[in-house]
Structure formats: C-alpha cells, structure tokens
Design a protein around this motif. Structure first.
Motif, PDB file in Angstrom:
ATOM      1  N   ARG A  29     -91.782 -28.152   3.639  1.00 29.47           N
ATOM      2  CA  ARG A  29     -90.341 -28.222   3.855  1.00 29.47           C
ATOM      3  C   ARG A  29     -89.597 -28.382   2.529  1.00 29.47           C
ATOM      4  N   ALA A  30     -90.186 -29.115   1.604  1.00 24.08           N
ATOM      5  CA  ALA A  30     -89.557 -29.264   0.287  1.00 24.08           C
ATOM      6  C   ALA A  30     -89.505 -27.929  -0.448  1.00 24.08           C
ATOM      7  N   LEU A  31     -90.579 -27.130  -0.361  1.00 22.88           N
ATOM      8  CA  LEU A  31     -90.562 -25.797  -0.972  1.00 22.88           C
ATOM      9  C   LEU A  31     -89.545 -24.887  -0.300  1.00 22.88           C
ATOM     10  N   VAL A  40     -89.523 -20.106  -6.434  1.00 22.64           N
ATOM     11  CA  VAL A  40     -89.741 -21.155  -7.430  1.00 22.64           C
ATOM     12  C   VAL A  40     -90.573 -20.627  -8.591  1.00 22.64           C
ATOM     13  N   SER A  41     -91.596 -19.851  -8.295  1.00 26.38           N
ATOM     14  CA  SER A  41     -92.408 -19.267  -9.366  1.00 26.38           C
ATOM     15  C   SER A  41     -91.598 -18.305 -10.210  1.00 26.38           C
ATOM     16  N   PHE A  44     -89.468 -20.243 -12.616  1.00 29.01           N
ATOM     17  CA  PHE A  44     -90.244 -20.825 -13.705  1.00 29.01           C
ATOM     18  C   PHE A  44     -90.617 -19.785 -14.758  1.00 29.01           C
ATOM     19  N   THR A  45     -90.856 -18.560 -14.330  1.00 31.22           N
ATOM     20  CA  THR A  45     -91.336 -17.529 -15.265  1.00 31.22           C
ATOM     21  C   THR A  45     -90.224 -16.691 -15.863  1.00 31.22           C
ATOM     22  N   THR A  46     -89.022 -16.735 -15.313  1.00 34.18           N
ATOM     23  CA  THR A  46     -87.920 -15.917 -15.816  1.00 34.18           C
ATOM     24  C   THR A  46     -86.943 -16.796 -16.566  1.00 34.18           C
ATOM     25  N   PRO A  47     -86.709 -16.543 -17.848  1.00 31.93           N
ATOM     26  CA  PRO A  47     -85.750 -17.376 -18.590  1.00 31.93           C
ATOM     27  C   PRO A  47     -84.331 -17.147 -18.081  1.00 31.93           C
TER      28      PRO A  47
END
Length: 413
Positions: A29-31, A40-41, A44-47
């Motif tokens: 549920r948090a995701l 979310v990934s 993290f990977t895209t500036p």
C-alpha cells in the motif's frame, strides 16, 4: 557493551532512503501511494524527476505531496537482540548488528498537504457507496447520466494551492497600476460581430485610425502599427493603439483572420473579397539569426508546485509616443509585415496576411484557390491552398538564407 559484535561495512551497496509521510503498516500500500514500484524506480534512475505521494491514489480530487531530493551520509543497520539469555558457557553475543548498506540519497516530503475534497454523502448504503467510489475514482469514471441519479453533492475541485510551503503575504497601500487594455475577442463560431460604438474613444489619432479601417477593413497588428507610424510620423505605443482600436475594431480568437484587427460591423465570413486578408501562419525551425541554439539552463527542483506568484509591475500606460520620428526608424522595421523575394525572416514564427506577401507564385496560387463558401480552417480558399502558399514562402526564405550564409556554408548545410 562487551556482548556487542563488530559489524563489517559494505560500502559498495548504496541505498536510497524515502522518508514516507505516514506510518507504514503495509509495504504494498505504501508503494501504491508513491505511484507503484515501476514509477518509483523511474524516479530514482531519471535525474530531475520528483517523487510524488498520493494520499488517495484513486481519487482525482487530491493533489500529491512532492519530495525533495537531498544528499546524506548514513547507513542501515539490522540489530537483533536475543529475548532469552544465552546458555551457560556460550560465547554467542546477546546483540548482533549487521550493516545492510550505505545511504547516500534521501527523499523527504517537507511540504504541506493541500486540502482534500470529497463528495458529501449521507447514509452510505451499498448503492450509494458504489456511486461514491465511482465518482472519486479516476480508473472507473462515472457517466454524467449516472452522476445525476446519485443523491450526494459532488462539486469538482476548482483549483489547488500553487505552493506547498507557507507564503508571506504583504499588503501594499500603493494604488494599483492600470493594466494594458486588451482587445475584444470573439470565436469564429460567433454568429454576430460587434457593432460600431455610438461614441469612439476620444484621441488625437482617432480620425487617422478610422480612415485606415475605411481603406482596409482587416489589419494584422504589425501591419497596422507600421502604417500608423508612417502616417503620423511618430513612434506610437501599442497601448495607445489598443485603447483606440478597442472602440473601432475587434479580433477573432480563431479562424482564418485570427489575431487581426477587424473593423466593427464588418464580418469577413460573409464577404468573399476578404480572402486576401487571411492569415498565413509561417514557422521556421532554423534561421541565420539563430545559428547557434541558446544554452538551456537546467531547471532545479524546488518546492513550488506552480509558477512564481511575484512578478514585476506592468509598465505605465500614460506614455503616448516617444520622441523618435519615423524617419529615424529603419525601413525594414516599417516593412516588417511585408515579405518580398530575398527577404529574411528573423522570427521563428510570424503571421503574414496573404495580401502582404509580395511573391508572384503566391499571388497566382491565391487567385486560383478561391471558393464560394467560407470555412473555419481555410476561409474563402480551397483545401490545401494555405499549405501550398506556406511551402512556397518557406522555399523563398531558405533561398534567402543560403545567399546570406554564402556558398561555403550553404554547401556544408
């Protein structure tokens, strides 16, 4: 402290910390609140991407929280404490510590949550609860007919806050500066056009403006400005032109004569001769004046959701004209609304009236493309005529740019 065990630091394993704005009892549920594991990934990977937290992911009447990315220096420890004492003679420590990895990046939701809107429902029966769920779900939209049948009040959100941080409000005692006067716009679908006023705006140049509209009922803004400067011999401001033309002319917001001054009482949609006043929207991707592209500065992440609220005050509109005469202006500036063979276009986008394009092939195409009915897209011209004239104009501009650049640069391009 003698029972503690030394832990090895694994510096090669880097972790990212998310300071979740709530108590996490269910990881899935948090995701979902954060947009799902793929989103979310991707953040993290895209500036430059911002991490969002939707308090109710399926509700369109909410605005997400935005996290600020910061750099930190920390580590994640896993500590295990024995509940039962170890057996006698055992060397196993009562507390075990293990370093999972190093934390170098943190996402922290430091902003405030905006207002959350919900439809007002009374006595939630299963039927009402189902309709309530549909009305607040973006994945399962509710039709207008079904929404009318429901018995709860559902008012869509008008707007959200433009910033997620508290703002300082300062009340000014100075009088408000008058804003520039805007023209009267009507859509192409409007059946009637504005009528001439009983009493026009009183100004020294009002009679000159009226004579120009008698000679030509439709003017582009640049053509009208240049003609007025040539007629009166002084550089007049656009604010004064708008003030006078507000009572003498109007503008179409769409259609073949969009953003042009049209004389009040004159409807170009009913006059077949108004085809020559239609607007030709010319755009170019490249120009010799813009050979080197401007350096784009990276946009840093801030906590402001919308645009800035502060802006400089508009200039005062009391100035009628400056002291520079028309003879001091360059000839190209006074003919910027015209196009003839061999002329360069300095702007990336420019609106020409077809009567101001002094090209023989364009004029021939214009005369051959007339029709007896007027449409919103092509006006009094056949379908594809405007595109053909635009291609002809593009070809002339490219030839002029090649001459300006020289033979060497033209062959290199």
């Amino acid at each position: 402290m003698d029972s503690l065990q030394e832990a090895q630091l694994n510096a090669s394993k880097r972790l990212i910390c998310v300071n979740f704005p709530g108590v996490v009892q269910n990881v899935s549920r948090a995701l979902e609140v954060l947009g799902g594991e793929p989103k979310v990934s991707r953040v993290f990977t895209t500036p430059g991407n911002r991490l969002e937290a939707h308090l109710r992911p399926r509700d369109v009447e909410t605005i997400p929280l935005y996290a600020t990315k910061t750099h930190c220096c920390g580590m994640v420890l896993r500590v295990r404490v024995r509940k039962k004492p170890p057996p006698e003679g055992s060397e196993e420590p009562a507390v075990k510590a293990e370093v999972i990895g190093c934390v170098t990046t943190m996402y922290e939701f430091s902003g405030l949550a905006d207002f959350q809107f919900l439809p007002a429902a009374v006595n939630k029966t299963p039927e009402r609860a189902s309709a309530f769920h549909h009305a607040t779900s973006i994945l399962e939209p509710l039709s207008s007919a079904a929404l009318v049948e429901t018995d709860f009040l559902h008012i869509p959100t008008f707007m959200f806050c433009r910033s997620d941080r508290p703002l300082t409000f300062r009340a000014y005692t100075k009088p408000r500066v008058d804003r520039p006067v805007s023209a009267q716009f009507i859509p192409y679908s409007e059946d009637t056009v504005p009528l001439p006023p009983v009493k026009p705006y009183e100004h020294f140049f009002t009679s000159t403006f009226q004579e120009l509209f008698k000679q030509r009922p439709v003017w582009s803004t640049q053509a009208f400005h240049n003609t007025v400067v040539q007629r009166i011999g002084k550089q007049i401001t656009k604010v004064v032109i708008k003030k006078i033309n507000k009572t003498l002319a109007y503008m179409f917001s769409s259609g073949p004569w969009r953003l042009c001054w049209v004389r009040r009482g004159y409807d170009p949609r009913t006059d077949p001769e108004s085809y020559k006043y239609q607007v030709l929207d010319f755009r170019t991707k490249r120009s010799v004046y813009r050979a080197k592209p401007d350096k784009v500065r990276p946009q840093r992440m801030t906590s402001t959701i919308g645009p800035t609220l502060t802006k400089p005050p508009p200039p005062a509109s009391s100035v009628v004209f400056d002291s520079a005469g028309a003879d001091e202006l360059a000839a190209d500036d006074l003919e910027s609304h015209l196009y003839h063979s061999g002329k360069l276009v300095k702007q990336g986008q420019k609106l020409f009236q077809v009567c101001d394009v002094m090209l023989d092939d364009v004029k021939a195409k214009l005369a051959a493309g007339r029709v007896e009915s007027c449409t919103e897209k092509d006006g009094w011209l056949s379908m594809g005529t405007m595109d053909s004239m635009r291609n002809m104009l593009t070809q002339h501009v490219q030839e002029a740019e090649q001459v300006e650049q020289g033979p060497a640069e033209a062959s290199a391009s």
